[in-house]
Design a protein around this motif. Structure first.
Motif, short mmCIF file in Angstrom:
data_model
loop_
_atom_site.label_atom_id
_atom_site.label_comp_id
_atom_site.label_asym_id
_atom_site.label_seq_id
_atom_site.Cartn_x
_atom_site.Cartn_y
_atom_site.Cartn_z
N UNK A 1 14.23 73.95 197.46
CA UNK A 1 14.65 74.91 196.47
C UNK A 1 16.25 74.75 196.35
N UNK A 2 16.79 74.93 197.52
CA UNK A 2 18.43 74.63 197.42
C UNK A 2 18.75 73.28 197.08
N UNK A 3 17.95 72.13 197.26
CA UNK A 3 18.25 70.78 196.94
C UNK A 3 18.50 70.86 195.37
N UNK A 4 17.49 71.43 194.72
CA UNK A 4 17.70 71.46 193.25
C UNK A 4 19.16 71.57 192.73
N UNK A 5 19.61 72.60 193.63
CA UNK A 5 21.31 72.99 193.04
C UNK A 5 22.09 71.91 193.61
N UNK A 6 21.87 71.58 194.94
CA UNK A 6 23.11 71.03 195.62
C UNK A 6 22.94 69.52 195.79
N UNK A 7 22.04 68.73 195.41
CA UNK A 7 22.03 67.68 195.37
C UNK A 7 22.42 66.84 193.91
N UNK A 8 22.79 65.54 194.02
CA UNK A 8 22.95 64.82 192.76
C UNK A 8 22.57 63.44 192.94
N UNK A 9 21.99 62.78 192.16
CA UNK A 9 21.67 61.09 192.49
C UNK A 9 22.88 60.28 192.52
N UNK A 10 23.84 60.64 191.90
CA UNK A 10 25.12 59.85 191.94
C UNK A 10 26.64 60.44 191.75
N UNK A 11 27.67 60.04 192.37
CA UNK A 11 28.87 60.66 192.17
C UNK A 11 29.11 60.85 190.65
N UNK A 12 28.81 60.06 189.95
CA UNK A 12 29.11 59.85 188.64
C UNK A 12 28.49 61.11 187.76
N UNK A 13 27.40 61.68 188.39
CA UNK A 13 26.70 62.75 187.79
C UNK A 13 27.01 64.27 188.23
N UNK A 14 27.90 64.22 189.32
CA UNK A 14 28.18 65.57 190.16
C UNK A 14 29.44 66.10 189.50
N UNK A 15 29.07 67.29 188.69
CA UNK A 15 30.43 68.08 188.14
C UNK A 15 31.40 68.58 189.11
N UNK A 16 30.59 68.84 190.19
CA UNK A 16 31.46 69.75 191.50
C UNK A 16 32.38 68.72 192.05
N UNK A 17 32.27 67.60 191.95
CA UNK A 17 32.97 66.59 192.80
C UNK A 17 34.37 66.56 192.08
#
Length: 429
Positions: free
Chosen positions: A183-199
């Protein structure tokens, strides 16, 4: 490879730590049957050979989903493969406690293996996208610290749960964390740095410039799948992992039983004593992975521990003193667990980036076939009920893995830096 000023390791290392937790509980749920084995054998009337078959049933399913799971993770989403796998193996682990016959236990362990099989190739897909080349041994080592640390946590905890309740309740309670982590992985993981808005932009730029792959960099030459899957180097890597993991899984699954035969105490005591060897292995793995990344060499950091572990397992066959036997179990654990970080960085150096998922699944398929054959081989080679007397057969396998590693290192005649340079213009992912 561009280096630049390295930003604080915040977001991408939090992802690494989260994946470590996912793999930790995955390994607990696949291994806790080893702690339950003495109680299950007594309550269900299983022979040592039947228990050896049951211990290996997980891997019958596990090897089947390695390559398909890796391909799906590469082609679609590693994140959702991990979420699905974590949910399913939590469910099947829970069901293990409800099974009352050997046949039903074998079936549910097979399903548990099917669910978890796609997980490690998905981790490798995220590794090449999220982590700099010169940190891959350490990050792979971080993930794989879950293997020895699962025993450090599992052995005393599971022993206490079984003594307090029973083995059925132990399976139920230890099945809950993987489902919560999914459940947590749904919100915490991203497939690529380009897709991660929190980075942060600084982190994103650093990762993209140092991960050894290029995104949207124009047409590039792809290595055909058939040609790369038939590479002799890939098959040698698979064979090394097979001989090594035959020792790893048989050792880990039978360790509580062997410790009980040496100590003869309660399961809580057996659990505490069973936690020490993998803890030593975890410490050695951490140090070995750092040295491998610091020197950007891989082969020798795989060869020496395999040689040490194989030798200790062989020598243990001729030792009958309880203290010395336990000491050799500790040395064996150091040899078995230490190479992991350097090993998977070595594998990534030898695999075209566009085939990371499927080819790492291929290597992992080979290795985890050792989980199918390892536990029964030890049972067959053992002297009656003394399962530890069969560990010598694992020593031969690990020494053969070390020899193949030496041959592979000599055949390449290049270190990981030159391997990295050979992929400076890899295909787009």
């Amino acid at each position: 490879m561009k280096s630049g000023n390295q930003p604080p390791k915040t977001r991408w290392y939090r992802i690494g730590l989260f994946l470590f937790l996912v793999y930790l509980f995955a390994f607990i749920d696949r291994s806790n049957i080893g702690m339950a084995a003495p109680s299950m054998t007594s309550e269900l009337g299983l022979t040592s050979k039947e228990m050896g078959l049951l211990l290996s049933a997980f891997f019958w399913g596990y090897i089947l989903t390695q390559m398909p799971g890796g391909w799906i993770a590469q082609r679609f989403s590693a994140k959702w493969v991990i979420i699905t796998a974590s949910t399913l193996f939590g469910i099947f682990s829970c069901l293990t406690g409800f099974m009352q016959s050997n046949e039903s236990l074998v079936a549910v362990r097979f399903l548990l293996g099917l669910a978890e099989g796609a997980m490690w190739p998905s981790f490798m897909v995220l590794t090449i996208k999220w982590f700099p080349v010169n940190e891959r041994a350490q990050i792979s080592g971080l993930f794989l610290l879950a293997i020895p640390l699962s025993s450090v946590i599992l052995s005393p905890l599971a022993g206490w749960m079984i003594d307090t309740w029973d083995w059925k309740m132990m399976f139920f309670l230890q099945a809950l964390p993987p489902i919560l982590l999914a459940v947590f992985a749904i919100f915490l993981l991203a497939d690529d740095p380009m897709e991660d808005k929190r980075l942060s932009e600084k982190e994103r730029e650093f990762i993209l410039n140092n991960r050894g792959i290029k995104i949207n960099d124009g047409p590039t030459q792809k290595q055909p799948f058939i040609k790369s899957i038939l590479s002799s180097r890939l098959w040698v890597l698979g064979l090394i992992y097979l001989f090594w993991l035959t020792g790893l899984y048989a050792y880990g699954l039978w360790l509580p039983t062997v410790v009980k035969s040496i100590n003869g105490g309660t399961l809580t005591t057996v659990g505490m004593l069973s936690a020490i060897p993998p803890l030593l292995g975890a410490i050695a793995m951490f140090l070995n992975s750092r040295l491998s990344d610091r020197n950007m060499t891989r082969g020798k950091y795989v060869i020496w521990p395999l040689t040490l572990g194989g030798t200790a397992l062989l020598v243990s066959h001729f030792i009958h003193d309880p203290v010395l036997s336990y000491l050799l179990l500790c040395i064996s654990a150091i040899g078995i667990y230490t190479p992991f970080g350097a090993w998977w960085a070595w594998c990534l150096d030898n695999i075209p980036p566009e085939h990371t998922g499927s080819h790492n699944g291929f290597i992992n398929l080979f290795g985890n076939f050792g989980g199918v054959i390892g536990p029964p081989i030890v049972a067959l080679a053992s002297d009656g009920s003394n399962v530890g007397s069969g560990f010598y057969i694992l020593g031969f396998g690990m020494l053969l893995a070390a020899l193949l590693s030496v041959l592979l290192s000599f055949s390449t005649n290049r270190d990981s830096k030159s391997l990295e340079q050979s992929y400076m213009k890899p295909p787009s992912l």
